[in-house]
Write a protein that holds these residues in place. Structure first.
Motif, short mmCIF file in Angstrom:
data_model
loop_
_atom_site.label_atom_id
_atom_site.label_comp_id
_atom_site.label_asym_id
_atom_site.label_seq_id
_atom_site.Cartn_x
_atom_site.Cartn_y
_atom_site.Cartn_z
N ALA A 120 0.82 -1.21 0.00
CA ALA A 120 0.00 0.00 0.00
C ALA A 120 0.85 1.27 0.00
O ALA A 120 0.60 2.21 -0.76
CB ALA A 120 -0.93 0.00 1.21
N ASN A 121 1.88 1.29 0.82
CA ASN A 121 2.67 2.51 0.97
C ASN A 121 3.58 2.78 -0.22
O ASN A 121 4.21 3.83 -0.29
CB ASN A 121 3.49 2.45 2.25
CG ASN A 121 3.52 3.81 2.94
OD1 ASN A 121 2.55 4.55 2.89
ND2 ASN A 121 4.65 4.14 3.54
N TYR A 142 -10.52 3.01 -0.99
CA TYR A 142 -9.54 1.93 -0.78
C TYR A 142 -8.37 2.41 0.09
O TYR A 142 -7.22 2.42 -0.35
CB TYR A 142 -9.01 1.45 -2.14
CG TYR A 142 -10.05 0.84 -3.03
CD1 TYR A 142 -10.46 -0.49 -2.85
CD2 TYR A 142 -10.63 1.57 -4.07
CE1 TYR A 142 -11.43 -1.05 -3.67
CE2 TYR A 142 -11.59 1.01 -4.90
CZ TYR A 142 -11.99 -0.31 -4.69
OH TYR A 142 -12.94 -0.86 -5.50
N THR A 144 -6.74 1.12 2.52
CA THR A 144 -5.67 0.17 2.84
C THR A 144 -4.90 -0.27 1.59
O THR A 144 -3.86 -0.92 1.70
CB THR A 144 -6.24 -1.08 3.56
OG1 THR A 144 -7.24 -1.68 2.73
CG2 THR A 144 -6.85 -0.71 4.89
N THR A 145 -5.40 0.11 0.42
CA THR A 145 -4.71 -0.20 -0.84
C THR A 145 -3.99 1.02 -1.38
O THR A 145 -2.87 0.94 -1.88
CB THR A 145 -5.72 -0.68 -1.91
OG1 THR A 145 -6.50 -1.74 -1.38
CG2 THR A 145 -5.01 -1.17 -3.16
N PRO A 147 -3.30 4.43 0.31
CA PRO A 147 -3.36 5.44 1.38
C PRO A 147 -2.79 6.80 0.98
O PRO A 147 -3.16 7.82 1.55
CB PRO A 147 -2.52 4.82 2.50
CG PRO A 147 -1.57 3.91 1.79
CD PRO A 147 -2.30 3.39 0.58
N ASN A 169 -11.83 4.91 8.38
CA ASN A 169 -10.41 4.57 8.33
C ASN A 169 -9.52 5.71 7.85
O ASN A 169 -8.50 5.47 7.20
CB ASN A 169 -10.20 3.35 7.41
CG ASN A 169 -10.69 2.07 8.03
OD1 ASN A 169 -10.56 1.88 9.24
ND2 ASN A 169 -11.27 1.20 7.23
N GLN A 172 -5.65 5.68 8.13
CA GLN A 172 -4.76 4.99 7.19
C GLN A 172 -4.12 5.96 6.19
O GLN A 172 -3.09 5.65 5.59
CB GLN A 172 -5.56 3.96 6.37
CG GLN A 172 -6.38 2.99 7.19
CD GLN A 172 -5.59 1.76 7.57
OE1 GLN A 172 -4.43 1.64 7.21
NE2 GLN A 172 -6.22 0.85 8.30
#
Length: 241
Positions: A120-121, A142, A144-145, A147, A169, A172
């Motif tokens: 993700a990062n 998305y 967490t996909t 961020p 979220n 994130q």
């Protein structure tokens, strides 16, 4: 697929969710080799990021000195002003399907065709104006996909701010958000008078109080690449240093 390093290529990617095929641009940096894993920068309005932002040149300059990590640049261009309103605008009829296309199908295409870090990062979304709104939309859908998202002078209305308020979220996310000080009264690409400064400040007021990584900058200038382009170097460092 064309894999020549140091060039901008185009490919066609079929989407089941949108029931159509999209043209995608991609840039493989000089000295590109599949032996190394790469970060992925995804730009929306990609032809403008290449033509006016010259993002690939800025990336290359930083990469030569190894100030940033390896990355490829993948882009979603727009075919017309009307197309942007249908696909990139949060109020557009194809917006939600387009977000899903990027979050699922385009990502799968990227990871299956290139040697990516696949974390993700290691992904950064970027866009300006309506395309900036779209970059934030994908991150919200998305987190967490995707961020990491950058929006230069995004279109913001109350309904779009509500999307942020209803996302549990936000923690994130790592967002980079800019607006021009001359954007309180300007003419849009559609020829309408608009105030982007006030609603963007309103979005900023909310995000400043939330527990996410968030960089907000008010820039001297208007709704043009002359205002946005100088930010690209610090953004690439911000996410890829």
């Amino acid at each position: 697929m064309e894999m020549t390093a140091g060039k901008i290529h185009t490919a066609e990617v079929a989407s089941e969710v949108c029931n159509e095929t999209f043209e995608i641009q991609y840039y493989l940096p000089k000295n590109f080799t599949d032996l190394y894993k790469h970060n992925v920068i995804i730009t929306f309005d990609s032809q403008d990021f290449f033509k006016y932002g010259q993002i690939e040149r800025i990336y290359q300059k930083l990469r030569v000195d190894e100030e940033i990590e390896r990355a490829i640049i993948v882009g979603v261009p727009y075919s017309s002003v009307e197309w942007r309103n249908h696909y990139f605008s949060p109020n557009g009829e194809h917006h939600e399907n387009m977000v899903t296309f990027v979050g699922r199908e385009l990502l799968k295409w990227i990871d299956s065709n290139f040697n990516t870090l696949n974390m993700a990062n290691s992904r950064v979304l970027m866009g300006e104006s309506l395309a900036g709104t779209f970059a934030f939309s994908v991150a919200l859908q998305y987190p967490t996909t995707f961020p990491n998202a950058v929006a230069f002078s995004p279109f913001v209305d109350d309904a779009f701010i509500e999307r942020f308020k209803s996302q549990p979220n936000l923690l994130q996310l790592n967002l980079y958000h800019t607006i021009g000080l001359e954007e309180d009264d300007f003419k849009t690409i559609m020829g309408e008078q608009a105030d982007f400064l006030t609603p963007n400040r309103k979005l900023n007021e909310f995000l400043e109080t939330e527990p996410l990584e968030y960089e907000y900058r008010e820039l001297d200038g208007g709704h043009i690449w002359k205002t946005w382009k100088p930010e690209l170097e610090s953004i690439l460092r911000h996410y890829l240093a």
